[in-house]
Design an enzyme around this catalytic site. Structure first.
Site, PDB file in Angstrom:
ATOM      1  N   ARG A 124      -7.621  11.092  -6.443  1.00 26.76           N
ATOM      2  CA  ARG A 124      -8.928  10.437  -5.963  1.00 26.76           C
ATOM      3  C   ARG A 124      -9.884  10.987  -5.613  1.00 26.76           C
ATOM      4  O   ARG A 124     -11.598  10.681  -5.495  1.00 26.76           O
ATOM      5  CB  ARG A 124      -8.267  10.001  -4.576  1.00 26.76           C
ATOM      6  CG  ARG A 124     -10.159   8.588  -3.707  1.00 26.76           C
ATOM      7  CD  ARG A 124      -9.985   7.433  -4.891  1.00 26.76           C
ATOM      8  NE  ARG A 124     -10.258   6.025  -3.333  1.00 26.76           N
ATOM      9  CZ  ARG A 124     -11.908   5.993  -3.782  1.00 26.76           C
ATOM     10  NH1 ARG A 124     -12.236   7.237  -4.904  1.00 26.76           N
ATOM     11  NH2 ARG A 124     -12.325   6.104  -3.806  1.00 26.76           N
ATOM     12  N   ARG A 140      -3.871   6.619   0.846  1.00 29.55           N
ATOM     13  CA  ARG A 140      -4.125   7.728   1.220  1.00 29.55           C
ATOM     14  C   ARG A 140      -3.559   8.455   2.653  1.00 29.55           C
ATOM     15  O   ARG A 140      -3.782   9.864   2.776  1.00 29.55           O
ATOM     16  CB  ARG A 140      -6.038   7.186   2.030  1.00 29.55           C
ATOM     17  CG  ARG A 140      -6.898   7.160   1.000  1.00 29.55           C
ATOM     18  CD  ARG A 140      -8.188   6.587   2.256  1.00 29.55           C
ATOM     19  NE  ARG A 140      -7.677   5.521   2.689  1.00 29.55           N
ATOM     20  CZ  ARG A 140      -8.413   4.554   2.939  1.00 29.55           C
ATOM     21  NH1 ARG A 140      -9.938   5.010   3.494  1.00 29.55           N
ATOM     22  NH2 ARG A 140      -8.583   3.377   3.526  1.00 29.55           N
ATOM     23  N   ASP A 164      -6.473  -3.282  -7.611  1.00 31.71           N
ATOM     24  CA  ASP A 164      -7.041  -4.463  -5.911  1.00 31.71           C
ATOM     25  C   ASP A 164      -7.710  -5.704  -6.405  1.00 31.71           C
ATOM     26  O   ASP A 164      -7.408  -5.934  -7.741  1.00 31.71           O
ATOM     27  CB  ASP A 164      -8.268  -3.404  -5.719  1.00 31.71           C
ATOM     28  CG  ASP A 164      -8.880  -3.252  -4.132  1.00 31.71           C
ATOM     29  OD1 ASP A 164      -8.315  -2.836  -3.236  1.00 31.71           O
ATOM     30  OD2 ASP A 164      -9.219  -5.047  -3.704  1.00 31.71           O
ATOM     31  N   ARG A 171       1.163  -1.291   0.086  1.00 32.80           N
ATOM     32  CA  ARG A 171      -0.167  -0.143  -0.242  1.00 32.80           C
ATOM     33  C   ARG A 171       0.380   1.012   0.146  1.00 32.80           C
ATOM     34  O   ARG A 171       0.778   1.334   0.955  1.00 32.80           O
ATOM     35  CB  ARG A 171      -1.087   0.120   0.996  1.00 32.80           C
ATOM     36  CG  ARG A 171      -1.547  -1.040   1.317  1.00 32.80           C
ATOM     37  CD  ARG A 171      -3.159  -1.175   0.612  1.00 32.80           C
ATOM     38  NE  ARG A 171      -4.192  -1.343   0.496  1.00 32.80           N
ATOM     39  CZ  ARG A 171      -5.332  -1.026   1.233  1.00 32.80           C
ATOM     40  NH1 ARG A 171      -5.490  -0.519   1.427  1.00 32.80           N
ATOM     41  NH2 ARG A 171      -6.175  -2.184   1.008  1.00 32.80           N
ATOM     42  N   TYR A 204     -14.274 -13.139   0.061  1.00 32.30           N
ATOM     43  CA  TYR A 204     -14.557 -11.749   0.323  1.00 32.30           C
ATOM     44  C   TYR A 204     -16.280 -12.228  -0.359  1.00 32.30           C
ATOM     45  O   TYR A 204     -17.065 -11.334   0.096  1.00 32.30           O
ATOM     46  CB  TYR A 204     -14.319 -11.326  -0.448  1.00 32.30           C
ATOM     47  CG  TYR A 204     -12.819  -9.691   0.221  1.00 32.30           C
ATOM     48  CD1 TYR A 204     -13.857  -8.843   0.929  1.00 32.30           C
ATOM     49  CD2 TYR A 204     -11.012 -10.037   0.487  1.00 32.30           C
ATOM     50  CE1 TYR A 204     -12.158  -7.976   1.880  1.00 32.30           C
ATOM     51  CE2 TYR A 204     -11.239  -9.416   0.977  1.00 32.30           C
ATOM     52  CZ  TYR A 204     -11.480  -7.962   1.946  1.00 32.30           C
ATOM     53  OH  TYR A 204     -10.527  -7.946   3.040  1.00 32.30           O
TER      54      TYR A 204
HETATM   55  O1  CP3 Z   1      -0.048   0.312  -3.443  1.00 35.09           O
HETATM   56  C1  CP3 Z   1      -0.130  -1.089  -3.335  1.00 35.09           C
HETATM   57  O2  CP3 Z   1       0.076  -1.856  -2.088  1.00 35.09           O
HETATM   58  C2  CP3 Z   1      -0.853  -1.325  -4.875  1.00 35.09           C
HETATM   59  C3  CP3 Z   1      -2.681  -0.932  -4.934  1.00 35.09           C
HETATM   60  C4  CP3 Z   1      -3.289  -2.165  -3.232  1.00 35.09           C
HETATM   61  C5  CP3 Z   1      -4.275  -1.851  -2.784  1.00 35.09           C
HETATM   62  N1  CP3 Z   1      -5.587  -2.312  -2.720  1.00 35.09           N
HETATM   63  C6  CP3 Z   1      -5.207  -0.568  -3.547  1.00 35.09           C
HETATM   64  C7  CP3 Z   1      -5.873   0.531  -2.203  1.00 35.09           C
HETATM   65  C8  CP3 Z   1      -3.251  -3.647  -3.512  1.00 35.09           C
HETATM   66  C9  CP3 Z   1      -2.010  -4.305  -3.145  1.00 35.09           C
HETATM   67  C10 CP3 Z   1      -4.346  -3.779  -3.046  1.00 35.09           C
HETATM   68  C11 CP3 Z   1      -4.745  -4.715  -2.212  1.00 35.09           C
HETATM   69  C12 CP3 Z   1      -5.735  -5.544  -1.559  1.00 35.09           C
HETATM   70  N2  CP3 Z   1      -7.055  -4.954  -2.009  1.00 35.09           N
HETATM   71  C13 CP3 Z   1      -5.847  -6.984   0.549  1.00 35.09           C
HETATM   72  C14 CP3 Z   1      -4.680  -7.172  -0.063  1.00 35.09           C
HETATM   73  C15 CP3 Z   1      -4.071  -6.337   0.571  1.00 35.09           C
HETATM   74  C16 CP3 Z   1      -4.229  -6.264   2.311  1.00 35.09           C
HETATM   75  O3  CP3 Z   1      -4.440  -5.222   2.328  1.00 35.09           O
HETATM   76  O4  CP3 Z   1      -4.581  -7.454   3.288  1.00 35.09           O
HETATM   77  C17 CP3 Z   1      -6.979  -6.527   0.559  1.00 35.09           C
HETATM   78  C18 CP3 Z   1      -7.178  -7.424   1.485  1.00 35.09           C
HETATM   79  C19 CP3 Z   1      -8.256  -5.738  -0.752  1.00 35.09           C
HETATM   80  C20 CP3 Z   1      -8.741  -4.778  -0.297  1.00 35.09           C
HETATM   81  C21 CP3 Z   1      -9.457  -3.523  -0.474  1.00 35.09           C
HETATM   82  N3  CP3 Z   1      -9.000  -2.803  -0.763  1.00 35.09           N
HETATM   83  C22 CP3 Z   1      -9.798  -3.051   1.201  1.00 35.09           C
HETATM   84  C23 CP3 Z   1      -9.755  -3.859   1.980  1.00 35.09           C
HETATM   85  C24 CP3 Z   1     -10.484  -1.815   1.685  1.00 35.09           C
HETATM   86  C25 CP3 Z   1      -9.832  -1.100   1.925  1.00 35.09           C
HETATM   87  C26 CP3 Z   1      -9.352  -0.699   2.981  1.00 35.09           C
HETATM   88  C27 CP3 Z   1      -8.619   1.073   3.019  1.00 35.09           C
HETATM   89  O5  CP3 Z   1      -7.531   0.238   2.876  1.00 35.09           O
HETATM   90  O6  CP3 Z   1      -9.425   1.190   2.177  1.00 35.09           O
HETATM   91  C28 CP3 Z   1      -9.571  -1.329  -0.539  1.00 35.09           C
HETATM   92  C29 CP3 Z   1      -9.413  -0.108  -0.797  1.00 35.09           C
HETATM   93  C30 CP3 Z   1      -8.373  -0.099  -1.448  1.00 35.09           C
HETATM   94  N4  CP3 Z   1      -7.136  -1.043  -2.256  1.00 35.09           N
HETATM   95  C31 CP3 Z   1      -7.912   1.546  -1.377  1.00 35.09           C
HETATM   96  C32 CP3 Z   1      -5.809   1.211  -2.294  1.00 35.09           C
HETATM   97  C33 CP3 Z   1      -5.566   2.669  -2.358  1.00 35.09           C
HETATM   98  C34 CP3 Z   1      -8.381   2.664  -0.275  1.00 35.09           C
HETATM   99  C35 CP3 Z   1      -9.252   2.914  -1.586  1.00 35.09           C
HETATM  100  C36 CP3 Z   1      -9.904   4.675  -1.314  1.00 35.09           C
HETATM  101  O7  CP3 Z   1      -8.629   5.001  -2.145  1.00 35.09           O
HETATM  102  O8  CP3 Z   1     -10.249   5.222  -0.536  1.00 35.09           O
END
Ligand code: CP3
Length: 360
Positions: free
Chosen positions: A41, A32, A78, A28, A154
């Protein structure tokens, strides 16, 4: 002048080389906590549309590299694009995270359509193509997907953070039906990842974020075995492309994961003891991790101490510095800068005054 892919620090570490200064990137690393991310965003209501817009996804992937010069860029996307591409309804609600229309029976699984995956995910492939031309020449490009188990969580629970009652009930009591879903995910995920490599990804990471809710037997069936099949397919079709697995919260079962899945690297969470990692896992496989993302929020001496401690314990073998889980949104960006400075300055940074008390 082009820089040979196999000379990049990430590729060398994943081939098992011990490097004087380990490569680093952060799960990540785009997100944000960065004001420039929040600014872009806020113009997009829908997070998946944001991921499917190559101009935006390329820009957001590059943002952390400009500030911190990580050794790897990770595709901005994602893991839930797979259920979305299969036709399941997936939404990201503000403050709540992902919400899916849960898959509830075999009929629901049969309604999923794997035939449009390539077409649906074409913007992701386009993003990778552009990134491979745009990232700095010594930076490696990471593609990724969720592991079948975590995606199934999920798809069946409809969200993260539940007690996993529905998905575990299904896996335990109707395993033949659950296997149909897992098989579908093995197939679609393998094809998707091969497409990512053909579009420029040099390394693949498989996120099994919910592996920790499985007992040893379930872990073998629903995490290790499907992962092994994907790794086998990738190694066959994409020789030379290393795979990193992230079986989060599985403790010592990580040994089984490493020996049975055939991954080239294993990403470890912050609960894994450093000495144990160095003694037990590192001789078998390149290790990646495992700074506590909450210590990254705290910063100061605690952050220096924890970072140097990891560097000291794991730099004696094949190692990639990373977090134990993703960067939290409340992380001050300058704390990420401090970690980058300590890792890039290693081993000299281990002698600094704020790090000198970090020996244990
Ligand atoms: O920079 C990076 O790592 C690349 C992008 C990336 C995202 N999600 C962007 C994202 C990667 C590799 C992921 C993987 C992901 N997504 C996982 C596996 C890793 C982990 O965290 O366990 C999982 C379980 C998800 C599912 C997911 N996506 C969740 C649970 C959430 C909500 C939690 C949160 O942090 O908001 C997301 C949203 C998400 N994925 C965001 C980002 C940047 C935030 C979205 C926003 O801008 O509002």
């Amino acid at each position: 002048m082009s820089f040979p892919s196999d000379q990049k620090l990430m590729m060398r570490a994943l081939r098992g080389e011990t490097l004087e200064r380990p490569p680093f990137w952060l799960m990540r690393q785009a997100g944000r906590y960065l004001p420039e991310y929040r600014e872009l965003r806020q113009n997009s209501k829908n997070f998946l549309d944001f991921c499917y817009t190559p101009d935006l996804a390329v820009e957001v992937t590059l943002q952390p590299l400009r500030r911190y010069h990580m050794d790897a860029a990770i595709l901005f996307s994602d893991i839930l694009v797979i259920p979305d591409a299969l036709g399941q309804k997936v939404e990201f609600l503000e403050g709540e995270g992902p919400v899916l229309d849960p898959v509830q029976c075999l009929d629901d699984i049969k309604k999923l359509n794997p035939n449009k995956i390539d077409e649906h995910l074409a913007p992701v492939f386009e993003t990778l193509k552009r990134l491979s031309a745009e990232i700095p020449k010594e930076t490696a490009l990471i593609g990724f997907a969720g592991s079948p188990w975590t995606i199934a969580v999920y798809m069946i629970e409809g969200r993260g953070g539940t007690d996993h009652g529905n998905v575990l009930e299904w896996a335990e009591h109707r395993p033949e039906e659950f296997q149909v879903l897992i098989d579908l995910l093995v197939e679609t995920t393998s094809a998707y990842l091969i497409g990512q490599v053909e579009s420029g990804a040099e390394i693949i990471q498989l996120f099994d974020s919910w592996a920790g809710v499985l007992n040893a037997g379930q872990f073998q069936c629903w995490s290790i075995e499907p992962t092994r099949r994907i790794v086998e397919r990738l190694h066959e079709r994409c020789p030379g492309v290393p795979v990193i697995g992230f079986p989060r919260n599985v403790g010592e079962l990580a040994v089984d994961y490493v020996t049975k899945t055939g991954v080239d690297g294993v990403s470890l969470d912050q609960d894994m003891a450093l000495d144990w990692i160095a003694e037990t896992l590192q001789p078998k496989c390149t290790v990646q991790g495992n700074l506590d993302n909450k210590v990254l929020v705290t910063g100061g001496a605690a952050l220096d101490h924890a970072t140097v401690n990891i560097l000291r314990t794991l730099s004696g073998g094949p190692f990639i510095f990373n977090l134990g889980h993703g960067v939290l949104p409340e992380t001050p960006p300058e704390h990420v800068g401090r970690v980058a400075e300590l890792v890039r300055g290693w081993p000299a940074s281990g002698d600094g005054p704020s790090a000198s008390d970090g020996k244990n």
